[in-house]
Design an enzyme around this catalytic site. Sequence first.
Site, PDB file in Angstrom:
ATOM      1  CG  ASP A  82       0.268  -9.946  -5.875  1.00  0.00           C
ATOM      2  OD1 ASP A  82       0.433  -9.060  -6.724  1.00  0.00           O
ATOM      3  OD2 ASP A  82       0.994 -10.070  -4.870  1.00  0.00           O
ATOM      4  CB  ALA A  83      -4.624 -14.458  -5.026  1.00  0.00           C
TER       5      ALA A  83
END
Length: 400
Positions: free
Chosen positions: A170-171
Amino acid sequence: MRPAPLTGLKVLELGTLIAGPFATRLMADFGADVVKIEPPNDGDPMRLWGTAVKGQRSLWWTVQSRGKKCITLNLRDPRGQQILKDLVKHFDIVVENFRPGTLEKWNLGYQELSRINPGLILVRVSGFGQTGPGKDRAGFGSVAEAMGGIRYVTGYPDRPPVRVGVALGDAVAAMFGVIGAMYAVYHRDVVGTGVGQVVDVALYEAVFALMESILPEYDKTGQIRERSGTILPGLAPSNTYETADGKWIVIGGNADTVFRRLAQAMGQTELAEDERFRDHLARGRHQEVLDNIISEWTRRHTENELLTILDAAGVPAGPIYSVADMVRDSHFIARQMIVEVDDKEWGPVKMPGLVPKLSESPGGIRWSGPDLGAHNAEVYSTLLGLSAEELRQLAADGVV
């Protein structure tokens, strides 16, 4: 305060949980005016994720939503959809991370939104992208890490694949989303087209983009990179070594000149002349033998002794930190990577600082994650001219 680099850029966030909201957090840190839309009543599930104190407020939430204005809006309601269309007239960028087709189902796809605002940039973050045979699959960051390759190579060769301890997929996707948004802003405003576009970020592709040379290695040699524990095969010495006081440090001495300095620091200068360790390729072939020699040396010294010796010798080395170590480290503090932000409920809360450091327009953290709907009156009255009575009625109807 000096103006932040994104001052004046207006961003509307429709996302939930991690990837989309992390992208807008990065924009807010550097001055963008971010307005986050959440469903009435429940809000973003991130409000409840992770460790909470004093009730149900998540500490992750206060970091993930820092610097944003939070409003509520029911995008499943036709009135809510019309309000969103009215709002996008006032924004440069919309960020969403729904499953592909969701905005279109609500008549809020890019074709409709760009008709209202031709300069609008829509950042779309999803598991598998907006096109292709897999686009409709549900996709979380964990799945992206698996299919993007990072989990296959993470862990030990005789054990199952493992994950890293944070939401890496996600990051990384969030960062690519910000990069794509800035490309699109440059194309619109500097190149001067005046036209927005769609930025399509797939989580699995963001992870795959990190995977170094695994693809050409397989393409040209048939090699499949496997799990290798704490080492990279053929890169030596670059490993984790135990100390006399039961701690662990990382030493990166794989460059030829650095290895000579390491051998000298160890008091074993003859290692640099040993045929097994004389150059990069030779050390790679004798990696295990060399690591054993270095481990015998590190186990005779404490962590502090080793770091003092290696720093003086110019050999890259560092301890393996827990968060408790980070908050005490003078370098973290001097670089403003441990910052305190006042929260109305908790008081001062330590948070990670900003990356990167900009000399002329450094950005900053304006406030911690707000309450649900905290900025409804401000945003709706300022941008859309809605009265207090209109807002009360919309709230009673479940629209905001």
